[in-house]
Design an enzyme around this catalytic site. Structure first.
Site, PDB file in Angstrom:
ATOM      1  N   CYS B 117       6.804   4.200  -3.243  1.00  0.00           N
ATOM      2  CA  CYS B 117       5.820   5.153  -2.744  1.00  0.00           C
ATOM      3  C   CYS B 117       4.446   4.882  -3.354  1.00  0.00           C
ATOM      4  O   CYS B 117       3.824   3.872  -3.067  1.00  0.00           O
ATOM      5  CB  CYS B 117       6.296   6.588  -2.996  1.00  0.00           C
ATOM      6  SG  CYS B 117       5.353   7.798  -2.039  1.00  0.00           S
ATOM      7  N   HIS B 242      11.918   7.082  -0.858  1.00  0.00           N
ATOM      8  CA  HIS B 242      12.362   7.345  -2.227  1.00  0.00           C
ATOM      9  C   HIS B 242      13.886   7.334  -2.369  1.00  0.00           C
ATOM     10  O   HIS B 242      14.484   8.416  -2.462  1.00  0.00           O
ATOM     11  CB  HIS B 242      11.893   8.733  -2.657  1.00  0.00           C
ATOM     12  CG  HIS B 242      10.434   8.836  -2.928  1.00  0.00           C
ATOM     13  ND1 HIS B 242       9.867   8.429  -4.105  1.00  0.00           N
ATOM     14  CD2 HIS B 242       9.427   9.331  -2.173  1.00  0.00           C
ATOM     15  CE1 HIS B 242       8.562   8.662  -4.080  1.00  0.00           C
ATOM     16  NE2 HIS B 242       8.264   9.210  -2.911  1.00  0.00           N
ATOM     17  N   GLU B 244      15.468   6.833  -4.996  1.00  0.00           N
ATOM     18  CA  GLU B 244      15.797   7.416  -6.318  1.00  0.00           C
ATOM     19  C   GLU B 244      15.875   8.938  -6.268  1.00  0.00           C
ATOM     20  O   GLU B 244      16.397   9.564  -7.184  1.00  0.00           O
ATOM     21  CB  GLU B 244      14.778   6.942  -7.359  1.00  0.00           C
ATOM     22  CG  GLU B 244      13.478   7.725  -7.457  1.00  0.00           C
ATOM     23  CD  GLU B 244      12.498   7.482  -6.318  1.00  0.00           C
ATOM     24  OE1 GLU B 244      12.866   6.844  -5.311  1.00  0.00           O
ATOM     25  OE2 GLU B 244      11.343   7.961  -6.418  1.00  0.00           O
TER      26      GLU B 244
END
Lengths: 980, 287
Positions: B117, B242, B244
């Site tokens: 990002c 994302h 994660e």
């Protein structure tokens, strides 16, 4: 003006937002063809000049050459008809300018001095034939005169030289001294000081409201007469801040009538919590209630969670973006300022505004001067403000609401809340306790002090009137705050570098330092040390300025060196501005003179007590005499399109709700993406537990029955959490009263009933209040378009926010129907309770029968729901709230993109049964295999309505009441804000 | 728009039964100035078996930490400098103006760089992707989203190259949350990143067919639905979404529906998600 000034204009060669931007302006009624945009950097330096080559290098650092180009000291050359540049007024926070400055400092390895700065502005190139009137209107759409400057040129005027170079430097010529103020004057003059402020000796102008009434001014006069001296302006300003309704909550603290001698807060809010905590004994979930910047409950053996919800109504009325932004970053500081510093983990929001399609044409002054912003502009601004605050700070925003009512057209309500997470202990030290000690240094951390936000606290304690000071508006800087938030919570807290901390909100350091001084009984501040944004501020301004992004710490002398070194490494400004003492006094010095010396006892408790009188008269409203329609198909479509019931997903997705990686149940759910009433977020990695949040608010019930209005808010806030699987005994609540005309006994009568409703409902459910806030004067007084005086008051509004701990998020339940063939139940009882309902409002009525509360039955029912969810018997659950059962059923169906066959019981009119807002209910879907177990778990509370089936929603009583494809329902639900 | 996976026998979420043996190589996760996803990035790496230090950029500049002690450099998500002067631009300037020699040396080693990002935006402004012929100049841009606002929603990604990052991944399902993720580059650059198989992930529909630029599957207007690319040498990955943030089963947008469907057919409910694979691939590279 600085020695050298240069101007760099950056623009996209291929602008991806061109179409959206152009469309947006066109939908607002401007006949433009295209709207191009350039970012402008005005670099103004004394220290050194830059060569053309260096300026080109600067340009390339401020853009991406793949898609952008820049022009240095030359106008952008593109075709257009009008050019319009929007920059900031002198002294307004300019975040983009500050970032550009840091980049330059890095690149040239130099430090900008006092005379050096970079200013940002935006240059709009308008293609299209616009009239002068259009252009003025467009300028007021793109800019806010309170914070922005606008510079406009036609194509001809632009010529080959382009826009003028403007350096919005602050220049002040005020004599920075503390003045003595004579209070030995007649009451008329005295009340003018209270209402309009101290008269400035140089200009003769009033400095803005102190919001002190005559009794308070007399108390101050008596105090200083006893001292044998006149007060200084800074002393008066400090007392006004500390005694403001905003800070002292006099209305909630004062005795009321004969039956509430201890005031509403002690009698109904605090007493409810005390009683609940006592009754729960060992099971008490509270850690800190009411005393700190946020309230806190136990999360698990190691952690606690905090919650606080604030309002920022007055600033948001004037500058929606800035007001909402400072609202959310301000309440983040209530988290960082809790105990020794909790980490902000979740943001929540709530907006109450007028109909965004209406243009009420309200003016603060006669002759159409000083217009009130339209509901649409307020809505757009506050949405962006909360988004910028949360997104830039890396705090997820999964929870919130918007509520529309034209009584919010004069003054919107903006709620902003933050949940924090903190270990309960670190190396034997309780992190939720703090105490400054005499000898500790007072350290101000964060942004510098300017004239922004002067009189914020006193101003919000008055109804919005024509003299509202422009300096009451601030623009926040989330990145400055993110920097100190990180260093405080992640680096400075655990080594114990400071003993106490609080945020600088209303009243600035005058309130934060005086508040912390209570912990050790005294303080001494040297105002000369306070870092300023620009020179020339008077001592009283420095003391009460509400410049954003600041915290105050109490640092033991032995820790000052490592603390300041750490702050310096993180590029966070930290300055010793004095020390805490045990003198019993608040002493402030400036230029070697004592300019303020007041006993803490008087500062905090010298406020004369009030005894408020209330009246309550039960109002009655006409009942609708409209027969039930034969079919409800078109009624349901119309109801789903109502602003308070339809999708506002465009807001939810503008807010990052996944950052920090704790997303479990988000703001929209299911394939059909329906906005849920509650959210669930993990806040400790590796833990099975999560934090659930919900809320309840029923302003449409207030004028009918404020007692039940409060009960409905509490029940709904709690029920939202029960629906996702959180047990009642782990839920706590927060109150935000936003009242109107609180000097009128009738309004106070409603307030008293609402507070009593809070006590009765909260104690019945056993859910303690842990924090609260009130805002008592949400009224607009001004003029209509034809100079007729107008007063618009918000409906008495009580927001109840709830927080609860989920034991195991893997067992949480979402709202969407999931599997064809599942059974559909309504849990709880439906009565004919449509007073203040969305349905009656749709019919143009208010009615009288608001939903009643059988808290004993509800409490038992919620326990059963919790057990059913714990045993994984529930496929989906959704609380029945605004709009009633049919709206809840429709939302569950839309969310699952599945149809339902529903049969409703005979006896009640189908429209009344389906749209009644009776409390205590859920719509639940259950797998057919779990039928028996579920019905056993819920007992008589479970009423089977039908099945999930097909792709249409069909409702039958004796005949078909409704039969609509779910796709059509979804389209109606999403239509109203589709183009936002 | 039901989520079907024709011809695929895929578990949308995979169970990781036991914690993997940690590797000795460590990751450096950058922080400071508004970067905000460093914690969840550290957690996900730890779960995949790699330890990490979160290091404030000023501590690297001051020499308190040495980039060359690490094998993986991560620029995590965030809002560095509030996106002022263009997302990732100001932070990239800070790296280039203060740390460039270390970064260049790091890139010559057998090391990896990941930008997610805001991190991808920083990589793009630093020229670490695409970095043709190890020339670190800006060749791509992550422009403002077509809709002009930040948008947070789950997206489906499919790998479009077989490399160390994408190995074994059938799809990722994770949130985007950005205002400037609209991938753009010149025709020449596009041809070359295509030719050299540098497009790592593209946005796609739930059935893994092409998003064809259409909203909401392609959430921001990215050219060719590009969600992430690698550097020319394959050692650097920049990715807008994302993974994660969705490492657990319960962080997936549709997990309550999946759980119910699995329960009805007696399937075990997983704890982890398919997004872990990306991080396991990083660890596998060093193992």
């Amino acid at each position: 003006m600085a020695a050298s000034v240069h101007r760099i204009e950056v623009r996209y060669t291929r602008d991806p937002r061109l179409k959206t931007r152009t469309d947006r302006i066109r939908t607002l009624g401007f006949p433009i063809e295209e709207l191009h945009l350039a970012d402008v950097y005005t670099i103004s330096t004394d220290a050194r000049d830059f060569t053309q080559k260096e300026l080109q290098q600067i340009g390339s650092q401020l853009m991406n050459p793949v898609v952008q180009e820049c022009s240095v000291d030359e106008p952008t050359r593109i075709p257009f008809d009008h050019a319009l540049e929007v920059g900031f007024l002198p002294g307004v926070t300019d975040n983009v300018g500050a970032t550009a400055r840091q980049t330059l400092e890095d690149f040239f390895s130099m430090k900008f001095g006092d005379g050096d700065s970079v200013y940002s502005s935006q240059l709009y190139f308008i293609c299209g034939k616009l009239s002068e009137e259009d252009l003025i209107r467009l300028a007021s759409t793109l800019a806010n005169p309170l914070v922005n400057r606008v510079h406009r040129k036609t194509r001809q005027e632009y010529g080959t030289r382009g826009m003028d170079v403007i350096v919005p430097e602050v220049r002040l010529h005020e004599l920075p001294v503390a003045e003595k103020v004579d209070l030995d004057i007649d009451d008329l003059e005295l009340s003018r000081i209270g209402k309009e402020g101290i008269s400035d000796p140089l200009s003769g102008q009033r400095r803005g409201p102190l919001a002190l009434d005559l009794a308070q001014l007399h108390a101050i006069r008596d105090y200083f007469t006893k001292k044998g001296r006149k007060p200084t302006d800074i002393e008066l300003e400090a007392l006004a801040q500390t005694w403001s309704e905003h800070c002292k909550h006099t209305i909630f603290a004062s005795a009321m009538d004969d039956d509430v001698p201890d005031g509403l807060y002690r009698t109904y809010i605090q007493a409810a919590t005390n009683r609940i905590r006592k009754e729960k004994g060992e099971q008490d979930i509270c850690v800190t209630v009411f005393t700190d910047n946020s309230g806190a409950i136990i999360f698990d053996d190691q952690y606690l969670v905090t919650h606080k919800v604030e309002t920022h109504n007055s600033p948001s009325a004037l500058d929606p973006f800035g007001g909402a932004l400072t609202g959310i970053v301000g309440v983040n500081r209530d988290t960082i300022g809790f105990g020794l510093g909790a980490k902000p983990a979740i943001n929540v929001y709530g907006f109450c505004v007028g109909d965004p399609d209406s243009d009420p044409a309200l003016f603060r002054l006669k002759d159409r001067q000083n217009p009130v912003l339209s509901p649409r502009r307020i809505l757009d601004g506050v949405i962006r403000g909360v988004g910028a605050g949360g997104n830039c700070s890396g705090i997820p925003t999964p929870q919130g609401f918007v509520y529309f009512d034209n009584r919010y057209s004069g003054k919107p309500l903006v709620f902003a809340g933050t949940v924090g997470i903190m270990p309960r202990e670190h190396e034997g030290r309780k992190l939720f306790e703090k105490r400054a000690q005499a000898g500790d240094l007072i350290v101000m951390v964060g942004g510098r002090v300017g004239k922004d936000g002067i009189h914020g606290a006193t101003f919000s304690s008055e109804a919005l009137d024509p003299a509202s000071p422009v300096t009451a508006v601030q623009i926040g800087d989330p990145i400055t705050q993110k920097k100190f938030s990180d260093v405080i919570v992640k680096e400075a807290r655990d080594p114990g570098f400071y003993r106490s901390i609080t945020d600088n909100g209303a009243g600035g350091i005058s309130c934060s330092v005086a508040e912390m001084a209570k912990e050790c009984n005294g303080c001494r501040v040297t105002l000369d040390s306070v870092p300023l944004k620009y020179p020339g501020m008077a001592p009283w301004e420095i003391w009460i300025s509400e410049s954003q992004e600041r915290m105050t710490l109490a640092v033991p002398p032995e820790h000052i060196a490592p603390l300041l070194e750490l702050m310096q490494r993180r590029e966070v400004e930290a300055t010793v501005i004095g020390e805490f003492t045990d003198s019993g006094r608040c002493v402030v010095e400036y230029h070697g003179n004592v300019v303020m010396d007041i006993e803490l006892a008087f500062l905090h408790d010298g406020l004369p007590k009030k005894h408020l009188k209330t009246i309550y008269t039960k109002k009655t409203f006409p009942e609708p005499a409209i027969p039930c329609p034969e079919r409800l198909d078109s009624t349901l479509i119309a109801m789903l399109r109502r602003r308070n019931l339809c999708s506002k997903e465009f807001i939810s997705i503008q807010y990052d709700h996944a950052v920090q990686g704790g997303h479990v149940l988000g703001p929209v759910q299911g394939k059909g993406r329906v906005q849920a009433d509650s959210s669930l977020t993990k806040v400790v990695p590796g833990s099975k537990k999560g934090v659930g949040l919900s809320q309840g608010m029923f302003p449409s019930y207030s004028e009918i029955d404020p007692y039940l209005m409060a009960g409905a808010g509490i029940d709904t806030a709690i029920r939202g959490l029960v629906a996702i699987g959180i047990p009642l005994d782990s839920i706590a609540i927060l109150d935000n009263f936003c009242w109107c005309s609180s000097d009128e006994p009738e309004r106070l009568g409603q307030l008293k009933l609402a507070a009593r409703g809070c006590y009765d409902t909260a104690t019945a459910f056993g859910t303690p209040f842990i924090s609260g806030k009130d805002s008592m004067y949400n009224d607009f007084s001004g003029f209509g378009a034809d100079n007729n005086p107008m007063k618009i008051s918000v409906p008495p509004t009580l927001l109840i926010s709830s927080i609860g701990i989920h034991e195991d998020v893997a067992k949480a339940v979402s709202m969407d129907a999931k599997v064809d063939g599942d059974l559909v139940y309504v849990i709880g009882e439906t009565a004919e309770e449509l007073g203040g309902s969305e349905y009656f409002s749709h019919l143009g009525f208010t009615g009288n029968t608001v939903p009643g509360l059988d808290t004993a039955a509800m409490k038992e029912r919620y326990g059963r729901m919790t057990e059913a969810i714990r045993h994984e018997l529930v496929a989906s659950a959704f609380p029945v709230t605004h709009g009633g059962l049919l709206i809840a059923i429709a939302k569950v169906a839309i969310a699952g993109r599945l149809g339902m066959d529903i049969t409703i019981p005979a006896g009640m009119r189908p429209d009344h049964y389906l749209f009644s807002e009776s409390l205590g209910r859920f719509v639940v879907t259950v797998g057919a295999d779990n039928k028996r177990a579920f019905e056993r778990a819920l007992g008589k509370n479970a009423h089977l309505l039908g099945r999930v089936r097909g792709t249409s929603l069909r409702i039958t009583q004796e005949t078909t009441v409704l039969d609509l494809p779910v796709g059509e329902l979804e389209a109606a639900y999403k239509a109203p804000f589709l183009r936002y | 728009m039901t989520s079907k996976h024709p011809g695929r026998k895929q578990t949308p979420a995979q169970e990781r039964t036991s914690a993997p043996e940690p590797i000795p190589e460590k990751a450096l996760i950058m922080s400071g100035f508004g970067i905000n996803s460093e914690m969840e990035t550290k957690v996900v790496l730890a779960r995949a078996g790699m330890g990490a230090d979160i290091v404030h950029i000023n501590d690297l500049i001051d020499g308190r930490f040495d980039l060359l002690d690490y094998r993986l450099l991560v620029f995590p998500g965030g809002f560095s400098y509030g996106d002022d002067t263009g997302a990732g631009n100001a932070y990239a300037n800070r790296v280039r103006n203060n740390l460039w020699r270390d970064v260049e040396e790091f890139l010559t080693g057998d090391n990896l760089v990941l930008g997610i990002c805001n991190g991808f935006q920083i990589l793009a402004n630093l020229g670490l992707v695409p970095a043709f012929d190890r020339q670190y100049k800006r060749d791509i841009a992550l422009m403002p989203n077509r809709k002009g606002v930040l948008e947070c929603r789950f997206v489906t990604l499919k790998p479009t190259a077989d490399n160390l990052w994408t190995r074994g991944i059938e799809q990722l399902y994770c949130p985007v949350a950005h205002g400037e993720g609209n991938f753009f580059c010149s025709r020449d650059t596009l041809d070359r990143i295509r030719r050299e198989k540098m497009i790592a992930f593209t946005y796609c529909r739930e059935d893994l067919s092409s998003a064809r630029g259409e909203y909401p599957w392609n959430p921001n207007g990215s050219l060719e639905d590009i969600a992430g690319i690698t550097s020319s040498d394959g050692k650097v990955l920049g990715l807008m979404p994302h993974p994660e943030r969705a490492m657990e089963f319960t962080s997936l947008y549709n997990w309550p529906l999946l759980r119910e469907q699995m329960k009805r057919v007696g399937k075990p409910i997983p704890s982890g998600s398919m997004n872990m694979q990306l991080f396991q691939n990083i660890v596998a590279f060093f193992r």
